[in-house]
Design a protein around this motif. Structure first.
Motif, PDB file in Angstrom:
ATOM      1  N   GLU C 280     -76.672 -44.225  62.453  1.00 53.64           N
ATOM      2  CA  GLU C 280     -76.907 -43.026  62.577  1.00 53.64           C
ATOM      3  C   GLU C 280     -76.368 -41.912  61.224  1.00 53.64           C
ATOM      4  OE1 GLU C 280     -78.779 -41.307  65.006  1.00 53.64           O
ATOM      5  OE2 GLU C 280     -78.624 -42.588  66.866  1.00 53.64           O
ATOM      6  N   VAL C 281     -75.144 -42.339  61.329  1.00 54.48           N
ATOM      7  CA  VAL C 281     -74.535 -41.651  59.982  1.00 54.48           C
ATOM      8  C   VAL C 281     -75.290 -41.927  58.664  1.00 54.48           C
ATOM      9  CG1 VAL C 281     -72.404 -41.311  58.976  1.00 54.48           C
ATOM     10  CG2 VAL C 281     -72.259 -41.500  61.207  1.00 54.48           C
ATOM     11  N   MET C 282     -75.471 -43.315  58.578  1.00 57.30           N
ATOM     12  CA  MET C 282     -76.229 -43.389  57.142  1.00 57.30           C
ATOM     13  C   MET C 282     -77.449 -42.616  57.161  1.00 57.30           C
ATOM     14  SD  MET C 282     -74.612 -45.404  55.004  1.00 57.30           S
ATOM     15  CE  MET C 282     -75.618 -46.765  54.104  1.00 57.30           C
ATOM     16  N   GLU C 283     -78.209 -42.837  58.233  1.00 57.01           N
ATOM     17  CA  GLU C 283     -79.487 -41.804  58.183  1.00 57.01           C
ATOM     18  C   GLU C 283     -79.333 -40.599  57.748  1.00 57.01           C
ATOM     19  OE1 GLU C 283     -81.931 -42.463  61.933  1.00 57.01           O
ATOM     20  OE2 GLU C 283     -82.288 -40.175  61.419  1.00 57.01           O
ATOM     21  N   ILE C 284     -78.112 -39.800  58.355  1.00 59.11           N
ATOM     22  CA  ILE C 284     -77.959 -38.565  57.994  1.00 59.11           C
ATOM     23  C   ILE C 284     -77.489 -38.509  56.629  1.00 59.11           C
ATOM     24  CG2 ILE C 284     -76.264 -36.739  58.285  1.00 59.11           C
ATOM     25  CD1 ILE C 284     -75.952 -37.740  61.291  1.00 59.11           C
ATOM     26  N   ALA C 285     -76.672 -39.490  55.782  1.00 50.75           N
ATOM     27  CA  ALA C 285     -76.081 -39.483  54.687  1.00 50.75           C
ATOM     28  C   ALA C 285     -77.278 -39.364  53.772  1.00 50.75           C
ATOM     29  CB  ALA C 285     -75.332 -40.719  54.241  1.00 50.75           C
ATOM     30  N   GLN C 286     -78.636 -40.075  54.207  1.00 48.08           N
ATOM     31  CA  GLN C 286     -79.708 -40.187  52.876  1.00 48.08           C
ATOM     32  C   GLN C 286     -79.941 -38.884  52.432  1.00 48.08           C
ATOM     33  OE1 GLN C 286     -80.887 -43.259  52.379  1.00 48.08           O
ATOM     34  NE2 GLN C 286     -79.297 -43.931  54.271  1.00 48.08           N
ATOM     35  N   SER C 287     -79.978 -37.841  53.421  1.00 47.44           N
ATOM     36  CA  SER C 287     -80.339 -36.407  53.044  1.00 47.44           C
ATOM     37  C   SER C 287     -78.920 -35.763  52.673  1.00 47.44           C
ATOM     38  CB  SER C 287     -81.280 -35.788  53.962  1.00 47.44           C
ATOM     39  OG  SER C 287     -80.758 -35.955  55.290  1.00 47.44           O
ATOM     40  N   HIS C 288     -77.893 -35.951  52.867  1.00 41.35           N
ATOM     41  CA  HIS C 288     -76.677 -35.176  52.629  1.00 41.35           C
ATOM     42  C   HIS C 288     -75.749 -35.830  51.894  1.00 41.35           C
ATOM     43  CE1 HIS C 288     -78.437 -33.455  56.268  1.00 41.35           C
ATOM     44  NE2 HIS C 288     -77.847 -32.497  55.883  1.00 41.35           N
ATOM     45  N   PRO C 289     -75.681 -35.736  50.406  1.00 42.07           N
ATOM     46  CA  PRO C 289     -75.103 -36.238  49.260  1.00 42.07           C
ATOM     47  C   PRO C 289     -73.437 -36.135  49.607  1.00 42.07           C
ATOM     48  CG  PRO C 289     -76.148 -34.225  48.548  1.00 42.07           C
ATOM     49  CD  PRO C 289     -76.594 -34.497  49.714  1.00 42.07           C
ATOM     50  N   GLY C 290     -73.008 -35.366  50.304  1.00 38.65           N
ATOM     51  CA  GLY C 290     -71.672 -35.228  50.546  1.00 38.65           C
ATOM     52  C   GLY C 290     -70.963 -36.114  51.619  1.00 38.65           C
ATOM     53  N   ILE C 291     -72.039 -36.859  52.404  1.00 39.65           N
ATOM     54  CA  ILE C 291     -71.735 -38.021  53.285  1.00 39.65           C
ATOM     55  C   ILE C 291     -72.012 -39.230  52.787  1.00 39.65           C
ATOM     56  CG2 ILE C 291     -72.325 -38.615  55.716  1.00 39.65           C
ATOM     57  CD1 ILE C 291     -72.502 -35.616  56.348  1.00 39.65           C
ATOM     58  N   SER C 292     -71.211 -40.182  53.017  1.00 41.42           N
ATOM     59  CA  SER C 292     -71.659 -41.643  52.532  1.00 41.42           C
ATOM     60  C   SER C 292     -70.710 -42.715  53.191  1.00 41.42           C
ATOM     61  CB  SER C 292     -71.351 -41.735  50.751  1.00 41.42           C
ATOM     62  OG  SER C 292     -70.096 -41.629  50.764  1.00 41.42           O
ATOM     63  N   ILE C 293     -71.018 -43.963  53.272  1.00 44.92           N
ATOM     64  CA  ILE C 293     -70.287 -44.842  53.941  1.00 44.92           C
ATOM     65  C   ILE C 293     -69.775 -46.040  53.035  1.00 44.92           C
ATOM     66  CG2 ILE C 293     -69.761 -46.333  55.869  1.00 44.92           C
ATOM     67  CD1 ILE C 293     -71.851 -44.832  57.622  1.00 44.92           C
ATOM     68  N   PRO C 294     -68.603 -46.074  52.255  1.00 48.65           N
ATOM     69  CA  PRO C 294     -68.377 -46.977  51.162  1.00 48.65           C
ATOM     70  C   PRO C 294     -68.807 -48.332  51.537  1.00 48.65           C
ATOM     71  CG  PRO C 294     -66.855 -45.147  51.153  1.00 48.65           C
ATOM     72  CD  PRO C 294     -67.705 -45.153  52.314  1.00 48.65           C
ATOM     73  N   ASN C 295     -68.148 -48.908  52.694  1.00 49.33           N
ATOM     74  CA  ASN C 295     -68.111 -50.195  53.299  1.00 49.33           C
ATOM     75  C   ASN C 295     -69.349 -50.278  54.510  1.00 49.33           C
ATOM     76  OD1 ASN C 295     -66.176 -50.995  51.400  1.00 49.33           O
ATOM     77  ND2 ASN C 295     -64.513 -50.807  53.183  1.00 49.33           N
ATOM     78  N   THR C 296     -69.647 -51.533  54.597  1.00 53.46           N
ATOM     79  CA  THR C 296     -70.580 -51.837  55.773  1.00 53.46           C
ATOM     80  C   THR C 296     -69.564 -51.885  56.894  1.00 53.46           C
ATOM     81  OG1 THR C 296     -70.369 -54.093  55.246  1.00 53.46           O
ATOM     82  CG2 THR C 296     -72.643 -53.170  54.627  1.00 53.46           C
ATOM     83  N   ALA C 297     -69.971 -51.589  58.259  1.00 51.77           N
ATOM     84  CA  ALA C 297     -69.004 -51.441  59.393  1.00 51.77           C
ATOM     85  C   ALA C 297     -69.726 -52.884  60.003  1.00 51.77           C
ATOM     86  CB  ALA C 297     -69.564 -50.800  60.397  1.00 51.77           C
ATOM     87  N   GLU C 298     -68.606 -53.888  59.746  1.00 54.58           N
ATOM     88  CA  GLU C 298     -68.944 -55.175  60.425  1.00 54.58           C
ATOM     89  C   GLU C 298     -68.584 -55.398  61.846  1.00 54.58           C
ATOM     90  OE1 GLU C 298     -67.926 -58.268  57.394  1.00 54.58           O
ATOM     91  OE2 GLU C 298     -68.350 -56.535  55.947  1.00 54.58           O
ATOM     92  N   ALA C 299     -67.462 -54.526  62.338  1.00 59.56           N
ATOM     93  CA  ALA C 299     -67.068 -54.862  63.624  1.00 59.56           C
ATOM     94  C   ALA C 299     -67.079 -53.427  64.290  1.00 59.56           C
ATOM     95  CB  ALA C 299     -65.873 -55.448  63.466  1.00 59.56           C
ATOM     96  N   ASN C 300     -65.881 -52.977  64.754  1.00 57.67           N
ATOM     97  CA  ASN C 300     -65.745 -51.669  65.684  1.00 57.67           C
ATOM     98  C   ASN C 300     -65.317 -50.570  65.043  1.00 57.67           C
ATOM     99  OD1 ASN C 300     -63.394 -53.039  65.629  1.00 57.67           O
ATOM    100  ND2 ASN C 300     -62.934 -51.792  67.561  1.00 57.67           N
TER     101      ASN C 300
END
Lengths: 357, 357, 357, 357
Positions: C280-300
């Motif tokens: 969900e956050v990644m989806e939001i990040a697509q259209s909002h350059p100030g939001i990103s997730i540097p690492n993949t979320a592999e667990a919790n």
């Protein structure tokens, strides 16, 4: 190569004759053990001459002992210390600060061996948060482990940072005399006067047999008084209390009496030899791209980079340490007894080797 | 009273001239630091001469250092040590064994400073029970803190007890030379040969400036090898590693070369003075019921009981310690440099005082 | 906000009802204290089911306790541990490893929380050199402090490196169940089978009240036997021995019986919520350059970067930690009891806030 | 014998149902970890109700943890503690005070488990002398390890001695509730009001699962404030900080709310059973010279001497510990759940065995 002077360490050198003489001088008769002797009384005066009237000093056996005793006095059981990654307390004491004092060291990288205010500041966060070991001491080394020298104002800035955060500033002065000689300043001007709280004063590398001291620079404040009162107990439990202390005080007195006359003479000599070495190697480096010296030589150590085969050939004649296997950087350390002929010998061999290549 | 010889401690004495001379002798030139020097190599031979071919030795700065390093090597992180209540490690090291090594000391009372097999045995119970700190070392002092001397067979019995329980026997030999002189036996005969695993070999009290050593008596066994391998690391983290080690090995070599010739000569002198003191005081005691000596003086210390006013008057002239405030027992310690005139002086004053009373 | 579920930590969650029920179930009557009870006996079987027939386990109170006990068993008094700079043992245990075990931690930087073989290797040098605290354990965290998960072959490579250098591999498994769920593998497949020597098994974060265990994966080897024999003593002296241990074993049994059925169910739930949050956050990040997730979320856990005003507004509704003040990275941790509605709530608020901006 | 109630220890008992219920009650939803939860807030109120308005409390996992945390707060790195030889901190904590806190324990013998003022005084000497580990805490246990109970005035006298010497008084209250029940006094009347500085408050033995607390009785003084500020850090580094602390505070609240109503009810029950046991055994002892009870049973433990064959036969039916192998003294401990039928059972068997003899 036995007994040949090399460039491995200033503790490969022997004891200055005046130090030995002083030890012989204090030998006759009985004196009260554990520091209640007249020579140690004299040392306490010398400490005041050097570090100011409110300074007190505690002779110990060696540098690790001085540092670990000083840092214990400065920290509660759960507290931590900020220092650079190359700090002697971090990399050269076998883990004694952690093992014997339970100290966490918060380290920051540095190129030239110096801790900057910004770097120190970066480790001061989560104050009061129990999950983070609370840093309450900043520890710096003068001269640094990379042969550089802090200017008094750099030390003052770190002291200000420390004090603004309720912390103390400790200065590992294993080569304090070399720093004083390089700066052309008295000990006091770049320790007590700029806010250093605790000094590990080095004697061994500058001509003693084995003698260092922990200095509390200002025992007239409540915190300084507390430090000074803790020291005898910490020295004892840290196994750093000499029974025949007069002989350790004698070494320190021989070096540091008369405004540290002998220590400074020794330091100037060692520094001068390092300057000479630096200039000569820099000259060679002009025409040999494989040779360089990243940092200036500000005291008695030079850290050139040599090609591996050059290093190997040099080491066949002169002892010295490879500082960084990856880059080829080596450490050439001059001692109080390093002579022009030693420098000339090494440089001559280097020129010869370089010519061959 | 500065420099006047008293009876306070054998570490109020200075350094024997031959020891100082040896230190001067090893001074010229550079030597590798931290023990890779020729004088320390020589010390390793001396250790084998004294303690047997499988013995290895590690110079350290002081007695507390020797004991704490040795005991750490002998124990896992959670283990404990059995000793007498008057043991130096228990009462005179400021808590260093507990603080620096985390050791629990299981103590047993003793009248004469000696640990009996029965007393040691009484602390070996609840083996394997996690609530009890597991004793895995028996530590004794030779000569004892009460001036008595263990016979080799007494030590053998304690070694047997230790080994039968998977434990080690450590001997604090701060005054090992005085014991050897008293017993008329070599070090080996009452250490290695009777099962002692670890010795703290004392140099300081018998004429050195500051030099002791930890001896692993038999590094040829798996356990001995393990002890010997641990020692350099423990010496370093315990802040007992001298950089200019040659000067510490030189002190030990001067004392212990040639079958410990100098150390034994010094010890015989000190012991003889104590014998003289003992005889004279015993003679006075015949006719003065307030004066007595509970234990025989087997080495260089005498522990008489004096009336308080006598003690006070004696202390005005000669330094010595009150051992037990309650009973009035004092300790009169003879050093390697105690002279007949010193004994005569003290005894003369005592006779004078007694006559007055 | 009391009792509202947020994303601050998986230890803000309560105890899983089945765990509480098991504690109530073992309550009636008397049982021998300190681990000689039937529930702890059962736990020992569970350990073998999970980690292999030669594994043994020791319940303790908390994660710091598990780590400090395990690392003490793995090191001699002077030894050191290699870990990443973000390791819990380095940054979140208040300095307990240094203070309580005297351990030096040799740290290496890492982007994703994982220790690479190269990074670990970079700290293995000067072996046998007393001035350097000797690293004899590599310690990794699974899942890492950055929410990533080691693959079994990555762990195997570190184990090989450790064993090739006579070292041990310790795995801090505070979130071991989340890793197992993420990998779709049994505990054994990525611990015992790939050479992990010691595991800190986490119960608290996955639904226990307070229960962790130190696991020696293979007590059939001489070194494993030694580790297992040390553990009860280290647990006791480290103040981690529960008298009414049955209640701690009951928690662990409830979670880890039947191939860790409950722990894995809880972990899958938490991991799935984090996946959802990540998407969900990644989806939001697509259209909002100030939001990103540097690492993949592999667990919790999910570690997005938010603009400061977004973070502030989110924190008004949901608890979570700012991970890096400088970059704006935050940590969103899902617990065993995180529900879809919680994720939807946070994401909804985020969308709303982002729309506003 | 599984689950059969015996007389081995009050920690063989389970958890009181009201304590379990309270733990279940605080379970729903999220709460901030590490003590910032509402249940711990409530515990802080309870502490003030019990120990006075300036008291503060810190939940920990177990008794050894409480003692070691408290004693670390009360001592500088080199200081020592005075206690009796039978003190739990000396004989039952596996050496944790020495290993984890570096503490020297100065012990004195005692017949009845109580420390007298004279005995404590006997260990206060050589103040300021670095060779002697400086005692700065007196630690007593209430009820004592021998089942006796200090009267408030006895505690006051020890507090006065401590304070007159600049020391603190610590009270190990693993069985504080049994003492309160025996004395018929509130906790405050025999702790805060008579000068106790630090209390280890026991929950586990009186019906908790695992919950104790360190109490600083007066945080309004500078020294008390210092103690209180140290505690969170020492609790963390001593591995005694529960993440889901609400469950530990819940146990303590269940026991100690309403003027410790549940704890006192449990204690009265246990004490009454011990009184009954004492009377019955005393009656038997009248006509059987091999049976005796040296000390009165003032709380929940009875220490009779039985002939070996009687002890053996009793132990076939009921678990209990032999306290002194030499004298045949055993410890019979009553728990909060000991019933009249348990006492009747043991006494009946004893009568039967005695009749046979």
């Amino acid at each position: 190569m036995k007994n040949k002077r090399g460039f491995a360490s200033d503790n490969y050198a022997g004891v200055h004759p005046e130090v030995l003489a002083r030890m012989a001088e204090v030998n006759p008769g009985h004196e009260v053990a554990y520091g209640e002797d007249s020579e140690t009384e004299r040392f306490n005066e010398v400490v005041k001459e050097l570090f100011g009237k409110d300074a007190v000093g505690f002779p110990v056996f060696n540098g690790t002992g001085a540092n670990v005793v000083a840092l214990q006095a400065a920290t509660k059981r759960w507290e931590a210390v900020i220092c650079v990654e190359s700090a002697h307390i971090h990399v050269d004491e076998g883990g004694a600060p952690e093992k014997m004092a339970g100290l966490k060291l918060w380290t920051v990288p540095t190129e030239d061996g110096k801790l900057s205010v910004e770097a120190a500041q970066s480790q001061i966060f989560d104050v009061g948060f129990v999950h983070r070991a609370q840093a309450t001491v900043i520890s710096i080394t003068q001269t640094t482990e990379m042969g550089t020298v802090y200017q008094p104002e750099e030390i003052a800035a770190l002291a200000d940072l420390a004090h603004a955060n309720g912390m103390l500033l400790h200065l590992d002065g294993a080569r304090l005399s070399n720093a004083a000689a390089a700066l052309g300043k008295s000990f006091k001007e770049f320790t007590t006067d700029v806010g250093v709280d605790l000094v590990s004063l080095g004697g061994t590398k500058i001509g003693a047999m084995a003698a260092e001291a922990v200095i509390v620079t200002n025992a007239s404040t409540p915190r300084g008084k507390e430090l000074a009162e803790a020291m005898p107990f910490l020295r004892k439990t840290s196994m750093q209390l000499a029974s025949k202390m007069r002989f350790f005080s004698a070494q320190l007195n021989a070096l540091f009496e008369n405004d540290a006359a002998l220590a400074l003479a020794n330091a100037k000599k060692a520094n001068a030899m390092a300057q000479k070495l630096y200039s000569e190697v820099m000259e060679i480096a002009q025409s040999h791209p494989g040779i360089s010296i990243p940092n200036t030589a500000e005291a008695n150590a030079v850290f050139p980079i040599f090609p591996a085969e050059i290093t190997e050939a040099l080491q066949a004649e002169y002892r010295f340490y490879i500082w960084n296997q990856a880059t080829g950087q080596v450490r050439l350390m001059c001692a109080w007894d390093t002579e022009e002929e030693d420098v000339a010998g090494l440089v001559g061999l280097l020129r010869e080797l370089v010519g061959k290549n």
